[in-house]
Scaffold this motif. Structure first.
Motif, PDB file in Angstrom:
ATOM      1  N   GLY A 103      57.332 -24.018  67.843  1.00  0.00           N
ATOM      2  CA  GLY A 103      56.777 -23.113  68.594  1.00  0.00           C
ATOM      3  C   GLY A 103      57.761 -21.894  68.957  1.00  0.00           C
ATOM      4  N   ILE A 104      57.116 -20.948  69.331  1.00  0.00           N
ATOM      5  CA  ILE A 104      57.768 -19.590  69.916  1.00  0.00           C
ATOM      6  C   ILE A 104      57.528 -19.222  71.252  1.00  0.00           C
ATOM      7  CG2 ILE A 104      58.147 -17.270  69.202  1.00  0.00           C
ATOM      8  CD1 ILE A 104      57.380 -17.772  66.496  1.00  0.00           C
ATOM      9  N   LEU A 105      58.306 -19.125  72.168  1.00  0.00           N
ATOM     10  CA  LEU A 105      58.186 -18.672  73.507  1.00  0.00           C
ATOM     11  C   LEU A 105      58.296 -16.946  73.398  1.00  0.00           C
ATOM     12  CD1 LEU A 105      57.577 -19.050  76.648  1.00  0.00           C
ATOM     13  CD2 LEU A 105      59.855 -19.572  76.613  1.00  0.00           C
ATOM     14  N   LEU A 106      56.999 -16.200  73.285  1.00  0.00           N
ATOM     15  CA  LEU A 106      57.363 -14.809  73.194  1.00  0.00           C
ATOM     16  C   LEU A 106      57.575 -14.230  74.343  1.00  0.00           C
ATOM     17  CD1 LEU A 106      53.629 -14.202  71.487  1.00  0.00           C
ATOM     18  CD2 LEU A 106      56.119 -13.906  70.588  1.00  0.00           C
ATOM     19  N   THR A 107      58.992 -13.148  73.967  1.00  0.00           N
ATOM     20  CA  THR A 107      59.522 -12.467  75.081  1.00  0.00           C
ATOM     21  C   THR A 107      59.251 -11.054  75.223  1.00  0.00           C
ATOM     22  OG1 THR A 107      61.600 -12.427  73.955  1.00  0.00           O
ATOM     23  CG2 THR A 107      61.175 -14.430  75.538  1.00  0.00           C
ATOM     24  N   GLU A 108      58.918 -10.729  74.037  1.00  0.00           N
ATOM     25  CA  GLU A 108      58.558  -8.954  73.887  1.00  0.00           C
ATOM     26  C   GLU A 108      57.666  -8.840  72.822  1.00  0.00           C
ATOM     27  OE1 GLU A 108      61.315  -4.986  73.181  1.00  0.00           O
ATOM     28  OE2 GLU A 108      62.129  -6.863  74.234  1.00  0.00           O
ATOM     29  N   ILE A 109      56.852  -7.842  72.972  1.00  0.00           N
ATOM     30  CA  ILE A 109      56.020  -7.174  71.914  1.00  0.00           C
ATOM     31  C   ILE A 109      55.851  -5.713  72.229  1.00  0.00           C
ATOM     32  CG2 ILE A 109      53.697  -6.952  70.841  1.00  0.00           C
ATOM     33  CD1 ILE A 109      52.874  -9.848  71.437  1.00  0.00           C
ATOM     34  N   ARG A 110      56.606  -5.122  71.295  1.00  0.00           N
ATOM     35  CA  ARG A 110      56.835  -3.644  71.443  1.00  0.00           C
ATOM     36  C   ARG A 110      55.985  -2.741  70.470  1.00  0.00           C
ATOM     37  NH1 ARG A 110      62.497  -1.307  72.020  1.00  0.00           N
ATOM     38  NH2 ARG A 110      62.655  -2.439  70.246  1.00  0.00           N
ATOM     39  N   GLU A 111      55.249  -1.999  70.610  1.00  0.00           N
ATOM     40  CA  GLU A 111      54.812  -1.087  69.819  1.00  0.00           C
ATOM     41  C   GLU A 111      54.904   0.333  69.925  1.00  0.00           C
ATOM     42  OE1 GLU A 111      50.401  -2.537  68.806  1.00  0.00           O
ATOM     43  OE2 GLU A 111      50.785  -3.182  70.767  1.00  0.00           O
ATOM     44  N   ARG A 112      55.088   1.042  68.927  1.00  0.00           N
ATOM     45  CA  ARG A 112      55.541   2.529  68.987  1.00  0.00           C
ATOM     46  C   ARG A 112      54.602   2.899  67.626  1.00  0.00           C
ATOM     47  NH1 ARG A 112      61.075   4.415  67.181  1.00  0.00           N
ATOM     48  NH2 ARG A 112      60.434   3.616  65.152  1.00  0.00           N
TER      49      ARG A 112
END
Length: 138
Positions: A89-98
């Protein structure tokens, strides 16, 4: 004529080129036997019981792909990084798009009597994702 065909082919190759991807992990717990990418699940909220394995990050960039395609590729790369350390599993902490365009203007002087003006534009699309690689206990 041959030169024009070569330029056209090279342009097509550049436009359809590979996505630039990168990933990394910092081990903070006990690693486990490698899992498969298909068995790694994404979590936005922490499950009831889990063990922390690693802090992971990934990115994907390409000038001519949509933001959605870049998010998908970055998440796939993140899952791959998690599977290497034995996470399920992955506990998502950040998704950042530019997403944007950079434009540069310049003055060009070819000789004392002639001046020119140049414009260079280049796209800039990038997605970065971060998370905690975890092993979810059943």
């Amino acid at each position: 004529m041959v030169n024009r065909v070569c330029v056209a082919v090279l342009t097509l190759l550049l436009l359809s080129g590979c996505t630039i991807v990168d990933s990394s992990s910092i081990i903070i717990g006990n690693t486990r036997q490698q899992t498969t990418v298909e068995n790694v699940l994404l979590y936005r909220k922490a499950p009831k019981s889990y063990e922390e394995i690693a802090i992971i990050s990934a990115s994907a960039g390409h000038d001519f792909k949509s933001d959605g395609e870049l998010v998908d590729e970055a998440l796939l790369r993140l899952k791959s990084e998690a599977s290497k350390v034995g996470a399920n599993g992955i506990l998502l902490t950040e998704i950042r798009e530019r997403s944007g365009t950079v434009t540069t203007f310049s003055m060009v002087s070819t000789n004392a009597n002639s001046n020119g003006f140049g414009v260079i534009s280049s796209g800039d699309r990038d997605t970065r994702v971060k998370g905690l690689a975890i092993f979810v206990l059943e």
